[in-house]
Design a protein around this motif. Structure first.
Motif, PDB file in Angstrom:
ATOM      1  N   GLN A  84       1.664   3.066   3.210  1.00 19.75           N
ATOM      2  CA  GLN A  84       2.250   2.272   4.605  1.00 19.75           C
ATOM      3  C   GLN A  84       3.348   2.369   3.762  1.00 19.75           C
ATOM      4  N   THR A 126      -7.978  11.592  -9.839  1.00 19.51           N
ATOM      5  CA  THR A 126      -9.076  10.879  -9.970  1.00 19.51           C
ATOM      6  C   THR A 126      -9.957  11.462 -10.711  1.00 19.51           C
ATOM      7  N   SER A 127      -9.829  12.738 -10.282  1.00 16.23           N
ATOM      8  CA  SER A 127     -11.010  14.032 -10.826  1.00 16.23           C
ATOM      9  C   SER A 127     -11.210  14.009 -11.820  1.00 16.23           C
ATOM     10  N   ASP A 129       1.181  -0.986   0.201  1.00 17.75           N
ATOM     11  CA  ASP A 129       0.054  -0.393  -0.714  1.00 17.75           C
ATOM     12  C   ASP A 129       0.717   1.533   0.064  1.00 17.75           C
ATOM     13  N   THR A 172       4.809   5.839   4.776  1.00 13.92           N
ATOM     14  CA  THR A 172       4.906   6.179   6.764  1.00 13.92           C
ATOM     15  C   THR A 172       5.858   4.733   6.418  1.00 13.92           C
ATOM     16  N   ASP A 216      -7.669  11.212  -4.466  1.00 11.03           N
ATOM     17  CA  ASP A 216      -8.948  11.322  -5.482  1.00 11.03           C
ATOM     18  C   ASP A 216      -8.981  12.688  -5.843  1.00 11.03           C
ATOM     19  N   LYS A 228      -2.733   8.790   5.467  1.00 13.40           N
ATOM     20  CA  LYS A 228      -3.281   7.840   4.911  1.00 13.40           C
ATOM     21  C   LYS A 228      -4.496   8.881   4.580  1.00 13.40           C
ATOM     22  N   ARG A 229      -4.611  10.073   5.333  1.00 13.54           N
ATOM     23  CA  ARG A 229      -5.823  10.934   4.984  1.00 13.54           C
ATOM     24  C   ARG A 229      -5.156  11.700   4.468  1.00 13.54           C
ATOM     25  N   LYS A 262      -5.379   9.041   0.415  1.00 10.88           N
ATOM     26  CA  LYS A 262      -6.895   9.395   0.327  1.00 10.88           C
ATOM     27  C   LYS A 262      -7.304  10.815  -1.169  1.00 10.88           C
ATOM     28  N   ASP A 266      -5.021  -0.120  -9.468  1.00  7.81           N
ATOM     29  CA  ASP A 266      -6.424  -1.448  -9.003  1.00  7.81           C
ATOM     30  C   ASP A 266      -5.139  -1.521  -8.010  1.00  7.81           C
ATOM     31  N   ASP A 267      -6.204  -0.833  -6.789  1.00  8.17           N
ATOM     32  CA  ASP A 267      -5.088  -1.527  -5.023  1.00  8.17           C
ATOM     33  C   ASP A 267      -5.621  -3.158  -4.922  1.00  8.17           C
ATOM     34  N   PRO A 327       0.782   7.856  10.746  1.00  8.42           N
ATOM     35  CA  PRO A 327       0.489   6.938  10.112  1.00  8.42           C
ATOM     36  C   PRO A 327      -1.140   7.564   9.495  1.00  8.42           C
ATOM     37  N   ILE A 328      -1.719   7.938  10.487  1.00 11.96           N
ATOM     38  CA  ILE A 328      -3.149   7.930  10.455  1.00 11.96           C
ATOM     39  C   ILE A 328      -3.379   9.476   9.261  1.00 11.96           C
TER      40      ILE A 328
END
Lengths: 346, 224
Positions: free
Chosen positions: A17, A43-44, A14, A20, A40, A32-33, A36, A153-154, A28-29
């Motif tokens: 991952q 890919t908009s 990932d 980090t 997004d 991730k935000r 993402k 594609d994850d 880490p959190i």
């Protein structure tokens, strides 16, 4: 795929991952935000309308809070690109929320090699975005490389459409059929009728194969850091098996003529033997390595086998026979005619 | 205010979810969402060996459900630490949203002065934050309640329990043989624990497990 393999694949492959793992200062959190939101954004519809206005370099700074605009809002990002400003200055230093930290720097970074060096002294993670391709670096080291974010594609990482690394030949065959033979995906011909390749075609083949293997190997991952070394004329792909850390090394070579050099006739044989010798060096230097194979993309005019020096191969029992793929240069319509004639003769 | 002593730990954990929601600017949270955050917090707690209270869940038609959580929320509302911020009636079902009151905020600030409580607060907040990140995913459909249910349905213990033929299905995270616990123990063996920042290491694994739930959902629903 069983659950253990799934979670291992996610843990090692990932992108968040990998970010980090490479930069210990990243939370880490929050990372991730950020990841993402960036995905997004890229890919908009807003980005798709303007993706040719790049490249763009986004530097994620983990310890500073930004007060400027949020560039990860797709509309704001689209506006930024369509305004043309990125043709003058394309570096954006941001915090986890995508907010700009500094005023624009009047610098234009045009290629990944320079991008990887630009923030080498800081603790920023660099995202170099060129069209649909993303290269991610931390202190000059490659963290991840995604050739086409739109096609990425994850979910492949945990699906049944994958194979273990021991089946590397099947995987490399599939890559050749799906990507290399399909010339709309990989553009490596400078002049098809003359069978002339672009400069440094090994980068094109190697980068795409590395990504493909990373996606489709069920029990291993490609060592991303080894891709950093490609700027120093190394073109090996290293696959680490998740369960036991064993290493599989693949060396990429091409034959024929490119814009800048030629490997034909005796030179072709020398090149293959040189590739094998490199492989011997790499294998012997890595205690964990259990397999090495030379992969050859053959653009010579005649589709002839290459006789490699078996003695070099025998210097290490872990070296397998080279795998050669002949590159067809005929167009789809010519290929269609050829097949139709062949079928009608039967 | 007066809280029954046996509900003490349960009450704290519910307050921490509401506090996380409040700080995330969502402010209020539905009954179902709260249940699922606590479920995931318990399921994934072996990552950091956080000791939580809500460990038994029945397999309800809307996913794992704990009567104890509902009873605790009701107590907290009665005690003035939690408020009902909205009630919707859809097809004869009541959907209730909750919000932390000022009294609840003060209670949380007081509680987290204790290291044991601070640890639980950090853990539950981390789970909430991650759930919130995935709620914005393009590939999850429906409202936030449906989205978090989509993730919970991929949790291995729940997946295995649903496949059993027994009429009364339940999840008990006290048991050693729980699938999610075994999976967590498996992946922990691959981590290089240098003890530099134990919480960070736990958060890295927490992120991996949320991605696991999400990718399994995509694999099942988007890829057929």
């Amino acid at each position: 795929m069983d659950r253990e393999s799934q979670i291992l694949n996610i843990r090692y492959k990932d992108t968040a991952q990998r970010l980090t793992d490479t930069n210990e200062e990243l939370d880490p959190i929050s990372t991730k935000r950020f990841h993402k939101r960036l995905w997004d954004c890229l890919t908009s519809d807003e980005y798709l309308k303007n993706y040719k206005m790049g490249p763009i370099l986004i530097a994620l700074h983990p310890t500073t809070v930004g007060t400027g605009e949020d560039i990860l809002d797709p509309k704001a990002f689209g506006n930024l690109l369509s305004s043309g400003l990125t043709k003058v200055s394309n570096i954006f230093i941001v915090d986890y929320k995508g907010k700009r930290i500094e005023n624009p720097i009047n610098v234009l970074i045009q290629n990944p090699a320079v991008a990887s060096q630009y923030f080498s002294e800081s603790n920023a993670t660099v995202f170099f975005i060129e069209g649909n391709r993303i290269n991610i670096y931390f202190k000059t080291k490659c963290v991840d490389c995604i050739p086409d974010i739109q096609a990425h594609d994850d979910a492949v990482k945990i699906s049944s459409a994958t194979l273990p690394v021991m089946k590397y030949k099947n995987l490399i065959d599939s890559h050749f059929e799906e990507k290399v033979e399909n010339k709309t995906i990989l553009c490596y011909w400078k002049n098809k009728s003359k069978r002339l390749l672009v400069a440094s075609p090994e980068d094109i083949f190697g980068n795409d194969l590395a990504y493909y293997l990373d996606q489709y190997i069920s029990d291993g991952r490609v060592d991303q850091e080894c891709r950093t070394l490609w700027t120093n004329n190394r073109t090996d792909i290293r696959v680490i098996r998740n369960m036991d850390g064993k290493l599989f090394i693949f060396e990429i070579k091409w034959l024929g003529k490119s814009e800048t050099c030629s490997y034909d006739g005796n030179n072709a044989v020398e090149r293959v033997n040189s590739g094998l010798a490199q492989l011997v060096d790499y294998i012997k230097a890595e205690k964990q390595s259990i397999c090495g194979a030379l992969i050859i993309y053959d653009a010579r005019i005649e589709n002839n086998n290459v006789k490699w020096n078996v003695k070099i191969q025998q210097m290490d029992a872990r070296i397998k026979d080279p795998i050669r793929y002949y590159l067809l240069s005929e167009s789809a319509s010519t290929k269609g005619d050829r097949i139709a004639k062949k079928v009608s003769k039967k | 205010m007066y809280l029954q002593l046996k509900n003490y730990h349960m009450a704290n954990e519910v307050l921490y979810v509401l506090d996380a929601a409040y700080r995330d600017a969502n402010a209020n949270i539905s009954k179902l969402y709260l249940q699922k955050v606590l479920y995931l917090s318990s399921a994934l707690s072996p990552i950091k060996d956080v000791v939580l209270t809500f460990l038994r869940y029945a397999c309800h038609y809307r996913g794992p459900f704990s009567k104890d959580i509902q009873n605790t929320i009701d107590h907290l509302v009665a005690a003035g630490l939690v408020d009902i911020s909205g009630i919707n009636k859809i097809e004869n079902q009541l959907y209730v949203n909750y919000i932390l009151t000022i009294g609840g905020e003060v209670a949380v600030k007081t509680l987290i002065k204790y290291p044991y409580e601070e640890e639980k607060h950090w853990w539950i907040s981390s789970v909430y934050q991650l759930s919130s990140i995935y709620m914005h995913s393009k590939k999850l459909t429906g409202d936030v309640d449906k989205r978090i249910m989509s993730l919970v349905y991929q949790e291995p213990t729940y997946v295995d329990e649903k496949q059993k033929i027994d009429r009364w299905k339940s999840v008990d995270f006290n048991k050693e043989s729980v699938p999610i616990k075994q999976l967590i123990e498996f992946i922990k063996k691959y981590e290089i624990n240098n003890n530099k920042n134990v919480r960070r290491e736990a958060e890295v694994l927490l992120v991996a497990f949320f991605e696991y739930l999400y990718l399994n959902y995509i694999n099942e629903h988007c890829h057929g």
